[in-house]
Scaffold this motif. Structure first.
Motif, PDB file in Angstrom:
ATOM      1  N   ASP A 479       0.623  -1.311  -0.092  1.00 30.24           N
ATOM      2  CA  ASP A 479      -0.015   0.118  -0.129  1.00 30.24           C
ATOM      3  C   ASP A 479       0.850   1.256  -0.188  1.00 30.24           C
ATOM      4  O   ASP A 479       0.294   2.401   0.180  1.00 30.24           O
ATOM      5  N   GLY A 480       2.181   0.998  -0.223  1.00 33.52           N
ATOM      6  CA  GLY A 480       3.187   2.267  -0.291  1.00 33.52           C
ATOM      7  C   GLY A 480       3.756   2.368   1.005  1.00 33.52           C
ATOM      8  O   GLY A 480       4.958   3.048   1.186  1.00 33.52           O
ATOM      9  N   GLY A 505      19.425  -4.575  -8.624  1.00 33.62           N
ATOM     10  CA  GLY A 505      19.994  -5.630  -7.631  1.00 33.62           C
ATOM     11  C   GLY A 505      20.789  -5.173  -6.656  1.00 33.62           C
ATOM     12  O   GLY A 505      21.242  -5.834  -5.705  1.00 33.62           O
ATOM     13  N   ARG A 506      20.643  -3.837  -6.412  1.00 35.48           N
ATOM     14  CA  ARG A 506      21.306  -3.005  -5.075  1.00 35.48           C
ATOM     15  C   ARG A 506      20.481  -3.208  -3.996  1.00 35.48           C
ATOM     16  O   ARG A 506      19.276  -2.844  -4.037  1.00 35.48           O
ATOM     17  N   LYS A 507      20.888  -3.756  -2.935  1.00 34.90           N
ATOM     18  CA  LYS A 507      20.214  -4.065  -1.680  1.00 34.90           C
ATOM     19  C   LYS A 507      19.751  -2.438  -1.133  1.00 34.90           C
ATOM     20  O   LYS A 507      20.556  -1.580  -0.863  1.00 34.90           O
ATOM     21  N   MET A 508      18.430  -2.449  -0.749  1.00 36.96           N
ATOM     22  CA  MET A 508      17.842  -1.002  -0.181  1.00 36.96           C
ATOM     23  C   MET A 508      17.611  -1.327   1.209  1.00 36.96           C
ATOM     24  O   MET A 508      17.459  -0.511   1.986  1.00 36.96           O
ATOM     25  N   LEU A 509      17.219  -2.543   1.564  1.00 35.38           N
ATOM     26  CA  LEU A 509      16.636  -2.881   2.911  1.00 35.38           C
ATOM     27  C   LEU A 509      17.042  -4.340   3.324  1.00 35.38           C
ATOM     28  O   LEU A 509      16.521  -5.387   2.406  1.00 35.38           O
ATOM     29  N   VAL A 510      17.539  -4.814   4.658  1.00 37.59           N
ATOM     30  CA  VAL A 510      17.657  -5.999   4.870  1.00 37.59           C
ATOM     31  C   VAL A 510      16.985  -6.397   6.255  1.00 37.59           C
ATOM     32  O   VAL A 510      17.252  -5.440   7.205  1.00 37.59           O
ATOM     33  N   THR A 511      16.112  -7.044   6.581  1.00 40.33           N
ATOM     34  CA  THR A 511      15.293  -7.250   7.586  1.00 40.33           C
ATOM     35  C   THR A 511      14.974  -8.538   7.970  1.00 40.33           C
ATOM     36  O   THR A 511      15.101  -9.655   7.108  1.00 40.33           O
ATOM     37  N   PRO A 512      14.749  -8.891   9.435  1.00 38.69           N
ATOM     38  CA  PRO A 512      14.479 -10.198   9.731  1.00 38.69           C
ATOM     39  C   PRO A 512      13.070 -10.767   9.041  1.00 38.69           C
ATOM     40  O   PRO A 512      12.227  -9.913   9.094  1.00 38.69           O
ATOM     41  N   ASP A 521       8.319   2.147   4.653  1.00 37.02           N
ATOM     42  CA  ASP A 521       8.285   3.700   4.599  1.00 37.02           C
ATOM     43  C   ASP A 521       9.602   4.484   4.107  1.00 37.02           C
ATOM     44  O   ASP A 521       9.399   5.521   3.528  1.00 37.02           O
ATOM     45  N   GLN A 522      10.708   3.741   4.443  1.00 36.98           N
ATOM     46  CA  GLN A 522      12.061   4.379   4.293  1.00 36.98           C
ATOM     47  C   GLN A 522      12.343   4.420   2.679  1.00 36.98           C
ATOM     48  O   GLN A 522      13.266   4.993   2.364  1.00 36.98           O
TER      49      GLN A 522
END
Length: 550
Positions: A479-480, A505-512, A521-522
């Motif tokens: 939903d954005g 292919g560039r990582k923008m976010l890594v999270t569990p 949001d970021q």
């Protein structure tokens, strides 16, 4: 409560940083090389070949080393071929080195260079003949002694060592003879010039400009003799790791250009070199600014700085592993390759460097193509299919001798051969490969590659019926602000981490991966892909999503 929150934040930060380091986007093109030293047998061989049994043992030892290098993703092996006016092949110009037979001047009973080339090519690795140029060994050793007898006045003595005089025209001609001999007789992928410079102990009686002209003349002569024979051969050298002083960072008197008369960046600019392996055995501000300088002055050629992994050894500088790990990460960021000095420190896993490299280079990579030599693309293979567990294809037999193949695999169809993570096998010399059976549909593509590293269009497997395609790349709901995660596939070990990447292919976010959704949001508006990560380096694309905000 506050301590608990801090603890979990630190755990999350550790997992995030570790994942970004170990699962950084694997580039499709990247040099991953190693220097394999033969002088004194310090990397190989560790036993002498004096009979058939000993020859086989020596060859098995080399194969074991190459197997380990292959498993770590190495795609270029720089094998020390001319050592100190001595060789590991039967030369018309110089005697056998003693590292193979145990007796200088005595044949080991086989051609070690020919054997090594064949074994490297079987494993999908290039072999570059490492030629030590100016130093010719101890004054009375067999190589130096015979050279002095043949060419009086060509070798200069400094302390106990002999050196070819770079100011004598005969030096360029003689070294070109050696390089031409190797090029004509062997299927090498490169000629790698080491110590192509003035010795630091040389009493300079000419200006630096004049000195550079002498060294450059040697490079020009070798280039003229080698490249017309086989233009696809990569001519390279190992310059001092700092080219020259930088505006804000000094080299402290140890650099290529001013100190030892190596105009290595000029050789790239003029097309005299195809590849450089700067010996960057430094750390901190003596490494990073100078690495950027090499990157900014590559002139479209290949640069793969040498990493001083021997410094990890307690008997040397006892560096911690993270010194080299950070250097590797920065080299990749600046689109440079990386080269290990030396092989034994690497395969012995000193301070964990071999294991780290396996994670860092968790997918194969191709050597960058020599687009400055040709733009010709080979014809694509055809008839790709799986028969009895073997992926097989056909190709024009007229070009087969100079053609190798790359295999790609993906869970989505058609296979994206521009995505380096889909590369599963590189530089195959045959037209078939075993593929694993799996309950999950896996699709394949094959490209043909010429000796310059330029690929053909891909040959895809026959298109599967739409009803049988595993639709793992459907658009995910977003939903954005919140991304809804897909269900975990029952046959996959997804691991505990998720990575959001942009379309390059560039990582923008890594999270569990803990809940059924994650917040995005970021991230800026645009198109993204979601991938899972596990500790074994296996990654699966889970789908695409678009962020649009009104």
């Amino acid at each position: 409560m506050k301590r608990t929150l801090i603890f979990f934040f630190l755990i999350f930060l550790f997992l995030s940083v570790t994942a970004q380091s170990l699962f950084s986007p694997s580039p499709k093109y990247e040099v991953r090389a190693v220097w394999l030293t033969t002088i004194g047998g310090i990397d190989w061989p560790h036993n002498y070949a004096q009979n058939r049994h000993a020859i086989e043992r020596q060859q098995r030892e080399l194969c074991d080393i190459l197997d380990r290098l292959q498993r770590a993703g190495i795609n270029q092996v720089l094998l020390q071929t001319r050592i100190r006016a001595t060789t590991i092949y039967p030369s018309a110009y110089e005697p056998w080195d003693g590292c193979l037979s145990g007796h200088p001047g005595t044949s080991p009973g086989y051609d070690a260079l020919a054997y090594a080339i064949d074994q490297c090519h079987r494993r999908g690795m290039e072999l570059h003949a490492w030629v030590v140029t100016i130093p010719v060994g101890k004054w009375d050793a067999i190589g130096c002694k015979r050279l002095r007898q043949r060419y009086p006045g060509l070798v200069r003595k400094i302390g106990p060592e002999g050196y070819l005089n770079p100011e004598k025209p005969q030096t360029a001609t003689y070294l070109a003879d050696i390089c031409e001999e190797i090029t004509r007789r062997y299927d090498v992928d490169g000629i790698h010039l080491d110590y192509i410079r003035y010795p630091e102990t040389w009493p300079m009686r000419v200006s630096a400009d004049r000195g550079r002209s002498y060294i450059t003349h040697i490079v020009e002569t070798i280039h003229r003799r080698v490249k017309p024979l086989k233009p696809y051969i990569k001519l390279s050298c190992a310059p001092i790791g700092k080219f020259d002083d930088l505006p804000r960072y000094r080299s402290y008197g140890w650099n290529a250009y001013s100190r030892v008369c190596q105009d290595a960046q000029g050789w790239l600019r003029r097309g005299l070199m195809d590849e450089l392996f700067p010996m960057m055995y430094f750390r901190g501000e003596q490494f990073f600014p100078f690495a950027i300088d090499w990157s900014e002055n590559a002139y479209g050629r290949i640069v793969a700085p040498g990493l001083g992994i021997y410094m990890l050894a307690p008997s040397e500088k006892d560096w911690p592993l993270d010194v080299v790990a950070r250097e590797m990460q920065q080299l990749r960021y600046h689109r440079l390759g990386h080269t290990y000095f030396r092989s034994k420190f690497f395969t012995d896993n000193v301070k964990g460097i071999y294991r780290y490299a396996q994670h860092f280079d968790h997918a194969p990579a191709l050597v960058p193509p020599m687009t400055w030599e040709t733009s010709h693309r080979p014809t694509a293979p055809s008839g790709l299919n799986i028969v009895d567990g073997q992926l097989q294809w056909q190709h024009d037999g007229r070009v087969q001798g100079d053609t190798i193949y790359n295999v790609y695999a993906s869970l989505s169809y058609p296979v994206d051969t521009d995505d380096g993570r889909n590369l599963v096998a590189a530089r195959l010399c045959r037209r078939q490969i075993s593929v694993p059976s799996s309950p999950i549909p896996r699709y394949y593509a094959v490209t043909a590659t010429n000796r310059y590293g330029i690929e053909s269009d891909p040959c895809q497997m026959p298109a599967p019926p739409t009803s049988t395609v595993e639709r793992m790349t459907d658009m995910l709901a977003c939903d954005g602000h919140v991304l809804t995660l897909p269900k975990r596939h029952p046959h996959w070990d997804h691991g505990t981490m998720l990575a959001v990447e942009d379309m390059t292919g560039r990582k923008m976010l890594v999270t569990p991966w803990q809940d059924q959704s994650i917040r995005v949001d970021q991230l800026a508006e645009g198109m993204y892909q979601l991938r899972s990560l596990n500790a074994r380096g296996v990654t699966h694309r889970l789908g695409f999503f678009r962020i649009v905000r009104r």
